[in-house]
Design a protein around this motif. Structure first.
Motif, PDB file in Angstrom:
ATOM      1  N   TRP A   1      84.248 169.765  14.364  1.00  0.00           N
ATOM      2  CA  TRP A   1      85.313 168.975  13.748  1.00  0.00           C
ATOM      3  C   TRP A   1      84.982 168.559  12.318  1.00  0.00           C
ATOM      4  O   TRP A   1      85.840 168.051  11.602  1.00  0.00           O
ATOM      5  CB  TRP A   1      85.628 167.757  14.608  1.00  0.00           C
ATOM      6  CG  TRP A   1      86.476 168.145  15.785  1.00  0.00           C
ATOM      7  CD1 TRP A   1      86.041 168.600  16.992  1.00  0.00           C
ATOM      8  CD2 TRP A   1      87.898 168.152  15.854  1.00  0.00           C
ATOM      9  NE1 TRP A   1      87.101 168.890  17.816  1.00  0.00           N
ATOM     10  CE2 TRP A   1      88.259 168.618  17.150  1.00  0.00           C
ATOM     11  CE3 TRP A   1      88.909 167.799  14.967  1.00  0.00           C
ATOM     12  CZ2 TRP A   1      89.584 168.750  17.552  1.00  0.00           C
ATOM     13  CZ3 TRP A   1      90.240 167.921  15.368  1.00  0.00           C
ATOM     14  CH2 TRP A   1      90.563 168.391  16.648  1.00  0.00           C
TER      15      TRP A   1
ATOM     16  N   ALA B   1      93.681 165.059  16.826  1.00  0.00           N
ATOM     17  CA  ALA B   1      92.419 164.326  16.717  1.00  0.00           C
ATOM     18  C   ALA B   1      92.591 162.872  17.137  1.00  0.00           C
ATOM     19  O   ALA B   1      91.744 162.297  17.833  1.00  0.00           O
ATOM     20  CB  ALA B   1      91.895 164.418  15.285  1.00  0.00           C
TER      21      ALA B   1
ATOM     22  N   MET C   1      92.892 162.616  20.947  1.00  0.00           N
ATOM     23  CA  MET C   1      91.641 162.819  21.679  1.00  0.00           C
ATOM     24  C   MET C   1      90.825 161.538  21.776  1.00  0.00           C
ATOM     25  O   MET C   1      89.944 161.439  22.630  1.00  0.00           O
ATOM     26  CB  MET C   1      90.816 163.924  21.013  1.00  0.00           C
ATOM     27  CG  MET C   1      91.369 165.308  21.281  1.00  0.00           C
ATOM     28  SD  MET C   1      90.215 166.628  20.870  1.00  0.00           S
ATOM     29  CE  MET C   1      89.936 166.329  19.141  1.00  0.00           C
ATOM     30  N   ARG C   2      91.121 160.571  20.918  1.00  0.00           N
ATOM     31  CA  ARG C   2      90.415 159.301  21.019  1.00  0.00           C
ATOM     32  C   ARG C   2      90.987 158.416  22.125  1.00  0.00           C
ATOM     33  O   ARG C   2      90.434 157.356  22.427  1.00  0.00           O
ATOM     34  CB  ARG C   2      90.460 158.582  19.665  1.00  0.00           C
ATOM     35  CG  ARG C   2      89.592 159.249  18.608  1.00  0.00           C
ATOM     36  CD  ARG C   2      89.419 158.367  17.379  1.00  0.00           C
ATOM     37  NE  ARG C   2      90.563 158.439  16.486  1.00  0.00           N
ATOM     38  CZ  ARG C   2      90.692 159.325  15.494  1.00  0.00           C
ATOM     39  NH1 ARG C   2      89.724 160.225  15.290  1.00  0.00           N
ATOM     40  NH2 ARG C   2      91.749 159.339  14.711  1.00  0.00           N
TER      41      ARG C   2
ATOM     42  N   ALA D   1      85.776 172.120  21.373  1.00  0.00           N
ATOM     43  CA  ALA D   1      85.165 171.107  22.230  1.00  0.00           C
ATOM     44  C   ALA D   1      83.839 170.629  21.655  1.00  0.00           C
ATOM     45  O   ALA D   1      83.314 169.604  22.079  1.00  0.00           O
ATOM     46  CB  ALA D   1      84.946 171.669  23.633  1.00  0.00           C
ATOM     47  N   ARG D   2      83.281 171.371  20.707  1.00  0.00           N
ATOM     48  CA  ARG D   2      82.054 170.971  20.024  1.00  0.00           C
ATOM     49  C   ARG D   2      82.356 169.885  19.001  1.00  0.00           C
ATOM     50  O   ARG D   2      83.203 170.061  18.127  1.00  0.00           O
ATOM     51  CB  ARG D   2      81.431 172.171  19.309  1.00  0.00           C
ATOM     52  CG  ARG D   2      80.841 173.218  20.237  1.00  0.00           C
ATOM     53  CD  ARG D   2      79.477 172.813  20.712  1.00  0.00           C
ATOM     54  NE  ARG D   2      78.975 173.747  21.718  1.00  0.00           N
ATOM     55  CZ  ARG D   2      77.878 173.530  22.437  1.00  0.00           C
ATOM     56  NH1 ARG D   2      77.200 172.419  22.254  1.00  0.00           N
ATOM     57  NH2 ARG D   2      77.484 174.407  23.329  1.00  0.00           N
ATOM     58  N   ALA D   3      81.659 168.755  19.082  1.00  0.00           N
ATOM     59  CA  ALA D   3      81.902 167.655  18.156  1.00  0.00           C
ATOM     60  C   ALA D   3      81.599 168.072  16.724  1.00  0.00           C
ATOM     61  O   ALA D   3      82.344 167.722  15.795  1.00  0.00           O
ATOM     62  CB  ALA D   3      81.049 166.450  18.557  1.00  0.00           C
TER      63      ALA D   3
ATOM     64  N   ASP E   1      76.319 168.875  22.393  1.00  0.00           N
ATOM     65  CA  ASP E   1      77.184 168.639  21.233  1.00  0.00           C
ATOM     66  C   ASP E   1      78.660 168.603  21.630  1.00  0.00           C
ATOM     67  O   ASP E   1      79.541 168.741  20.790  1.00  0.00           O
ATOM     68  CB  ASP E   1      76.929 169.753  20.202  1.00  0.00           C
ATOM     69  CG  ASP E   1      77.697 169.554  18.908  1.00  0.00           C
ATOM     70  OD1 ASP E   1      77.871 168.386  18.509  1.00  0.00           O
ATOM     71  OD2 ASP E   1      78.134 170.544  18.310  1.00  0.00           O
ATOM     72  N   THR E   2      78.928 168.396  22.908  1.00  0.00           N
ATOM     73  CA  THR E   2      80.305 168.449  23.403  1.00  0.00           C
ATOM     74  C   THR E   2      80.986 167.086  23.274  1.00  0.00           C
ATOM     75  O   THR E   2      80.352 166.049  23.480  1.00  0.00           O
ATOM     76  CB  THR E   2      80.313 168.887  24.876  1.00  0.00           C
ATOM     77  OG1 THR E   2      79.686 170.164  24.979  1.00  0.00           O
ATOM     78  CG2 THR E   2      81.723 168.992  25.413  1.00  0.00           C
ATOM     79  N   LEU E   3      82.270 167.094  22.945  1.00  0.00           N
ATOM     80  CA  LEU E   3      83.034 165.848  22.926  1.00  0.00           C
ATOM     81  C   LEU E   3      82.967 165.186  24.306  1.00  0.00           C
ATOM     82  O   LEU E   3      83.109 165.866  25.333  1.00  0.00           O
ATOM     83  CB  LEU E   3      84.487 166.129  22.559  1.00  0.00           C
ATOM     84  CG  LEU E   3      84.730 166.587  21.117  1.00  0.00           C
ATOM     85  CD1 LEU E   3      86.148 167.141  20.976  1.00  0.00           C
ATOM     86  CD2 LEU E   3      84.519 165.442  20.147  1.00  0.00           C
TER      87      LEU E   3
END
Length: 431
Positions: A353, A367, A370-371, A348-350, A127-129
């Motif tokens: 958010w 946010a 981070m993209r 860091a967990r998606a 589930d990490t980004l």
């Protein structure tokens, strides 16, 4: 010397120099570490080390873990400036803690020397980004579980910019300079930007935004003598040449938060944890007087430096199942959201958010950034390379080198650092 105007009681101050014996310091640190490890083993507690605010506030996350498992955790907050050497010394002495936090740039090094165990299950990082997970991988294998992610943005004084006719900082470099000149013209005795000379993150953000590729030849040589790197260095240098940023190190700034509140500068490129400091000191600088925006780029915002703090289990850990259970707890969405509320860390967990607290407008620039992550070259020598770039860039800013001389010097130093890697690549021993 500090180039700031006299301010005897203000936040900028030249530090006192204290002579310390390095061997004595390391010897004392090793003795303290051994004592702490022995105490933890006797109590049956897991040992956990972290740096910065993560180390200071991690005991808050241990209470529910101990309540659920019955496992006590002894935490230690390690000063960031001494952490790298302390962790290496602990590994050499066989006294690494069971679980510890590593900044993203150190994971490859500690994996290479066999200090950390590979992540045993993909479920721990599922589930990490993606950007956070990539930073914690070595050769495509997970060696750490991302715990927090921190893209660089700019904090700015709304009131000071507003007085100069700006609602927010411009998004391009030319506009940034025009805004800087306008602010400097209104308050000639103050600065506009804070870009500490021994913190190279802002310079590296400029390099990434300019599109510079920092290494070449399969990441075995420096690649700073390019038009893109020259453009970034020229812009960085101009901030100091035009008196928009002070030529100071972090050791010369007694209290940057007070300086920000007092208006000694109006724009501060920084990280999410600055949110905690601003919250703590709201009496000095009320929330309505500051804002957050993405960093300006040559033609608008682009990739910027991003660091992640990750959790590792020592390869020498005698209780790996319990250690990984602690990692699972600390990196859960609930724990990461708790840390976000405590110290401003970004999860860091998606899935974290999606929580209501992450809808705070002040977090939107993070946010968005981070993209567009900027991922450093995947070489274990990167920490040393960053330090060399910072040292040469400081000399350039202080007038000791021209831009072209600085770029050539950096390539020479990087080539020297990467000589062993280059030989191994050329011999086909590493990819």
């Amino acid at each position: 010397m500090c180039d700031l105007p006299p301010c005897p009681d203000g936040p900028f101050r030249q530090p006192a120099l204290i002579a310390l014996d390095r061997r004595t310091m390391l010897g004392g640190a090793a003795a303290l570490t051994l004592t702490a490890c022995a105490r933890a083993r006797e109590s049956g507690a897991l040992r956990f080390w972290a740096t910065g605010y993560e180390g200071d506030y991690s005991p808050h996350l241990m209470v529910p873990f101990t309540a659920a498992t019955g496992i006590e955790v002894e935490t230690q907050s390690v000063p960031s400036t001494a952490a790298h050497e302390k962790f290496l010394t602990a590994f050499a002495g066989g006294v690494l803690p069971d679980v510890f936090m590593l900044p993203s740039g150190w994971v490859g090094e500690f994996a290479m020397i066999g200090a950390v165990a590979p992540v045993p299950s993909p479920a721990l990082v599922a589930d990490t980004l993606p950007a956070a997970r990539a930073i914690a991988q070595v050769g495509g294998r997970d060696y750490a579980v991302p715990w927090a992610i921190a893209p660089q943005v700019q904090f700015y004084r709304r009131d000071l910019l507003g007085a100069a006719g700006y609602d927010a900082p411009p998004t391009d470099w030319a506009g940034w300079l025009r805004m800087g000149s306008a602010l400097k013209g209104r308050r000639p005795g103050e600065f506009v930007f804070l870009a500490l000379l021994n913190w190279p993150d802002t310079l590296f953000s400029m390099l990434y935004q300019a599109g510079a590729t920092l290494l070449r030849d399969r990441d075995t040589r420096g690649n700073f003598r390019t038009d893109e790197a020259r453009e970034a260095f020229a812009f960085y240098k101009s901030l100091f040449d035009e008196g928009l940023a002070p030529k100071v190190l972090s050791t010369e700034v007694q209290d940057p938060y007070a300086a920000f509140a007092q208006g000694r500068f109006a724009v501060w490129p920084s990280w999410p944890t600055l949110l905690l400091d601003l919250h703590r000191r709201a009496a000095e600088l009320p929330r309505e007087r500051w804002g957050v925006a993405r960093l300006a780029g040559p033609n608008g915002p682009g990739p910027a430096t991003m660091v992640a703090n990750s959790l590792c289990v020592a390869s020498t850990c005698e209780r790996p199942a319990e250690a990984w259970a602690l990692v699972r707890h600390l990196s859960s969405a609930a724990s990461e959201l708790r840390f976000q509320s405590l110290i401003g860390n970004l999860p860091a967990r998606a899935s974290a958010w999606d929580a209501p607290q992450m809808a705070d407008p002040v977090l939107a620039p993070f946010a968005e950034q981070m993209r567009q992550p900027a991922i450093a070259p995947p070489v274990v020598e990167w920490e040393r390379i960053q330090n060399e770039v910072q040292l040469v860039a400081e000399r350039m800013v202080r007038g000791g080198l021209s831009i072209d001389e600085a770029l050539a010097a950096i390539d020479t130093r990087i080539d020297r650092i990467l000589a062993k890697r280059r030989a191994l690549v050329e011999a086909g021993r590493i990819a």
